[in-house]
Design a protein around this motif. Structure first.
Motif, mmCIF file in Angstrom:
data_model
loop_
_atom_site.group_PDB
_atom_site.id
_atom_site.type_symbol
_atom_site.label_atom_id
_atom_site.label_comp_id
_atom_site.label_asym_id
_atom_site.label_seq_id
_atom_site.Cartn_x
_atom_site.Cartn_y
_atom_site.Cartn_z
ATOM 1 N N ALA A 1 2.890 -1.142 -1.906
ATOM 2 C CA ALA A 1 4.109 -0.426 -2.289
ATOM 3 C C ALA A 1 4.258 -0.520 -3.803
ATOM 4 N N VAL A 2 4.555 0.609 -4.431
ATOM 5 C CA VAL A 2 4.667 0.656 -5.887
ATOM 6 C C VAL A 2 6.083 1.080 -6.270
ATOM 7 N N ALA A 3 6.668 0.344 -7.200
ATOM 8 C CA ALA A 3 7.986 0.679 -7.737
ATOM 9 C C ALA A 3 7.806 1.037 -9.211
ATOM 10 N N ILE A 4 8.322 2.199 -9.578
ATOM 11 C CA ILE A 4 8.201 2.684 -10.951
ATOM 12 C C ILE A 4 9.601 2.882 -11.513
ATOM 13 N N THR A 5 9.834 2.336 -12.693
ATOM 14 C CA THR A 5 11.097 2.545 -13.386
ATOM 15 C C THR A 5 10.798 3.438 -14.574
ATOM 16 N N ILE B 1 -3.019 7.629 -5.426
ATOM 17 C CA ILE B 1 -3.959 6.551 -5.730
ATOM 18 C C ILE B 1 -4.323 5.803 -4.450
ATOM 19 N N GLU B 2 -5.618 5.590 -4.265
ATOM 20 C CA GLU B 2 -6.086 4.835 -3.095
ATOM 21 C C GLU B 2 -5.502 3.430 -3.129
ATOM 22 N N GLY B 3 -4.933 3.014 -2.012
ATOM 23 C CA GLY B 3 -4.336 1.689 -1.924
ATOM 24 C C GLY B 3 -2.820 1.693 -2.061
ATOM 25 N N VAL B 4 -2.265 2.801 -2.563
ATOM 26 C CA VAL B 4 -0.809 2.907 -2.674
ATOM 27 C C VAL B 4 -0.276 3.349 -1.310
ATOM 28 N N THR B 5 0.628 2.551 -0.748
ATOM 29 C CA THR B 5 1.167 2.841 0.593
ATOM 30 C C THR B 5 2.557 3.458 0.543
ATOM 31 N N MET C 1 -4.873 -8.001 -6.819
ATOM 32 C CA MET C 1 -5.066 -6.565 -6.641
ATOM 33 C C MET C 1 -3.895 -5.780 -7.201
ATOM 34 N N SER C 2 -2.691 -6.360 -7.185
ATOM 35 C CA SER C 2 -1.530 -5.592 -7.612
ATOM 36 C C SER C 2 -1.603 -5.200 -9.088
ATOM 37 N N VAL C 3 -2.157 -6.075 -9.937
ATOM 38 C CA VAL C 3 -2.289 -5.729 -11.355
ATOM 39 C C VAL C 3 -3.262 -4.569 -11.508
ATOM 40 N N LYS C 4 -4.346 -4.594 -10.757
ATOM 41 C CA LYS C 4 -5.321 -3.502 -10.803
ATOM 42 C C LYS C 4 -4.669 -2.204 -10.319
ATOM 43 N N LEU C 5 -3.891 -2.292 -9.250
ATOM 44 C CA LEU C 5 -3.217 -1.111 -8.712
ATOM 45 C C LEU C 5 -2.217 -0.559 -9.733
ATOM 46 N N ILE D 1 -2.817 4.890 -15.233
ATOM 47 C CA ILE D 1 -3.832 5.877 -15.617
ATOM 48 C C ILE D 1 -3.511 7.235 -14.994
ATOM 49 N N ALA D 2 -3.131 7.237 -13.713
ATOM 50 C CA ALA D 2 -2.794 8.493 -13.029
ATOM 51 C C ALA D 2 -1.579 9.159 -13.676
ATOM 52 N N LEU D 3 -0.629 8.360 -14.121
ATOM 53 C CA LEU D 3 0.588 8.925 -14.716
ATOM 54 C C LEU D 3 0.326 9.566 -16.073
ATOM 55 N N ARG D 4 -0.827 9.281 -16.661
ATOM 56 C CA ARG D 4 -1.192 9.925 -17.929
ATOM 57 C C ARG D 4 -1.443 11.426 -17.727
ATOM 58 N N ASP D 5 -1.624 11.842 -16.471
ATOM 59 C CA ASP D 5 -1.825 13.262 -16.169
ATOM 60 C C ASP D 5 -0.515 13.987 -15.880
#
Length: 94
Positions: free
Chosen positions: A41-45, A70-74, A1-5, A11-15
């Motif tokens: 939990a999502v970490a973005i660099t 995004i649904e599923g991001v905690t 699921m993490s790869v899908k997330l 995709i969301a960051l394209r906005d």
């Protein structure tokens, strides 16, 4: 699921647009990494076009907000880095 997330976050960051350049942070090559843990939990660099960019705070907040929607991001953690330094060659071809 993490790869899908991770893909959904990308995709969301394209906005998320850089107000000075009028293009998305993804297109500009400002997003270096997106990592999602099994719990959501999502970490973005990411980086900015220049060190000391006056829009760094705005961009970081916009990226965190978009990812958090995004649904599923905690949880979202956005880290700024300047290694490697951003350069115009990182902009995606049209």
């Amino acid at each position: 699921m993490s790869v899908k997330l991770e893909r959904l976050v990308e995709i969301a960051l394209r906005d998320v647009l850089d107000p000075e350049m009028g293009r998305s942070v993804v297109e500009l090559g400002l997003i270096y990494a997106i990592a999602a843990a099994p719990g959501g939990a999502v970490a973005i660099t990411m980086t900015t076009t220049t060190r000391g960019c006056p829009l760094a705070g705005f961009l970081k907040e916009a990226v965190a907000r978009a990812a958090g929607a995004i649904e599923g991001v905690t949880a979202v953690e956005v880290a700024l880095t300047y290694e490697p330094a951003w350069e115009p060659a990182m902009i995606a071809a049209e």
